[in-house]
Design a protein around this motif. Structure first.
Motif, PDB file in Angstrom:
ATOM      1  N   THR A   1       0.821  -1.217   0.000  1.00 62.15           N
ATOM      2  CA  THR A   1       0.000   0.000   0.000  1.00 62.15           C
ATOM      3  C   THR A   1       0.854   1.266   0.000  1.00 62.15           C
ATOM      4  OG1 THR A   1      -0.272  -0.125   2.408  1.00 62.15           O
ATOM      5  CG2 THR A   1      -2.033  -1.086   1.043  1.00 62.15           C
ATOM      6  N   VAL A   2       1.983   1.251   0.680  1.00 63.55           N
ATOM      7  CA  VAL A   2       2.868   2.420   0.662  1.00 63.55           C
ATOM      8  C   VAL A   2       3.445   2.623  -0.740  1.00 63.55           C
ATOM      9  CG1 VAL A   2       5.086   3.312   1.520  1.00 63.55           C
ATOM     10  CG2 VAL A   2       3.387   2.437   3.129  1.00 63.55           C
ATOM     11  N   THR A   3       3.792   1.533  -1.402  1.00 62.27           N
ATOM     12  CA  THR A   3       4.302   1.628  -2.780  1.00 62.27           C
ATOM     13  C   THR A   3       3.229   2.187  -3.705  1.00 62.27           C
ATOM     14  OG1 THR A   3       5.820  -0.208  -2.419  1.00 62.27           O
ATOM     15  CG2 THR A   3       5.276   0.320  -4.698  1.00 62.27           C
ATOM     16  N   ILE A   4       2.030   1.647  -3.617  1.00 55.90           N
ATOM     17  CA  ILE A   4       0.925   2.140  -4.440  1.00 55.90           C
ATOM     18  C   ILE A   4       0.660   3.606  -4.149  1.00 55.90           C
ATOM     19  CG2 ILE A   4      -1.590   1.988  -4.759  1.00 55.90           C
ATOM     20  CD1 ILE A   4      -1.232  -1.088  -4.436  1.00 55.90           C
TER      21      ILE A   4
ATOM     22  N   LEU B   1      -1.165   6.741   5.750  1.00 54.33           N
ATOM     23  CA  LEU B   1      -1.403   7.088   4.351  1.00 54.33           C
ATOM     24  C   LEU B   1      -2.374   8.260   4.219  1.00 54.33           C
ATOM     25  CD1 LEU B   1      -1.524   3.535   2.731  1.00 54.33           C
ATOM     26  CD2 LEU B   1       0.391   5.140   2.835  1.00 54.33           C
ATOM     27  N   LEU B   2      -3.384   8.312   5.075  1.00 57.66           N
ATOM     28  CA  LEU B   2      -4.285   9.463   5.073  1.00 57.66           C
ATOM     29  C   LEU B   2      -3.538  10.740   5.458  1.00 57.66           C
ATOM     30  CD1 LEU B   2      -7.393   7.752   6.663  1.00 57.66           C
ATOM     31  CD2 LEU B   2      -7.324   8.803   4.398  1.00 57.66           C
ATOM     32  N   GLY B   3      -2.645  10.630   6.428  1.00 53.40           N
ATOM     33  CA  GLY B   3      -1.829  11.783   6.812  1.00 53.40           C
ATOM     34  C   GLY B   3      -0.913  12.230   5.687  1.00 53.40           C
ATOM     35  N   TRP B   4      -0.334  11.268   4.981  1.00 52.70           N
ATOM     36  CA  TRP B   4       0.545  11.570   3.849  1.00 52.70           C
ATOM     37  C   TRP B   4      -0.246  12.308   2.765  1.00 52.70           C
ATOM     38  CZ3 TRP B   4       3.385   7.125   0.783  1.00 52.70           C
ATOM     39  CH2 TRP B   4       4.367   7.664  -0.044  1.00 52.70           C
TER      40      TRP B   4
END
Length: 140
Positions: free
Chosen positions: A15-18, A123-126
């Motif tokens: 998920t981080v890669t995506i 991911l939401l924070g990013w």
């Protein structure tokens, strides 16, 4: 427990890669739009600017939706949750850190769901930092 941590780690990497690739694609879209606005002298408060901002928000929404569905498909594939609707619902509330109830998932997979929550919040924070930075820079 190590098996579930390994699955969680794999999902976090995926998920981080995506997410990184998706934000990179959106940043490319933004750079193209910024160039077009300069060339055509588009005012900051125009219909085009509004459409562009909405498209950016939609892009972020699609990106998070994809990541939520990946977790839902994982829970379905391993038999941790019985139906697709329940898997998507559970994954959404886990990803967003809402976490109403873990009775939907097999107890063995609760650790993966918990890590999905941490993953989702990061991911939401990013995405929030990405959006705020761009909107501030573009003066929208």
């Amino acid at each position: 427990m190590l098996f579930y941590l390994a699955i969680s780690t794999m999902m976090v990497f995926l998920t981080v890669t995506i997410h990184g690739l998706g934000l990179n694609l959106l940043a490319h879209f933004i750079r193209s739009e910024e160039h077009e606005e300069r060339v055509h002298h588009v005012p900051k408060l125009s219909r085009r600017s509004l459409f562009f901002t909405l498209a950016l928000v939609l892009g972020l929404f699609v990106l998070h939706g994809l990541e939520i569905w990946l977790y839902a498909f994982l829970f379905m594939a391993v038999g941790a949750i019985a139906t697709l609707e329940t898997a998507v619902y559970f994954s959404t509330i886990s990803y967003a850190g809402i976490g109403f109830d873990d009775s939907y998932i097999q107890p063995a997979w609760r650790l993966v769901a918990g890590i999905e929550g941490i993953n989702g919040l990061l991911l939401l924070g990013w995405s929030t930092a990405f959006f705020v930075t761009l909107v501030t820079r573009l003066g929208r």
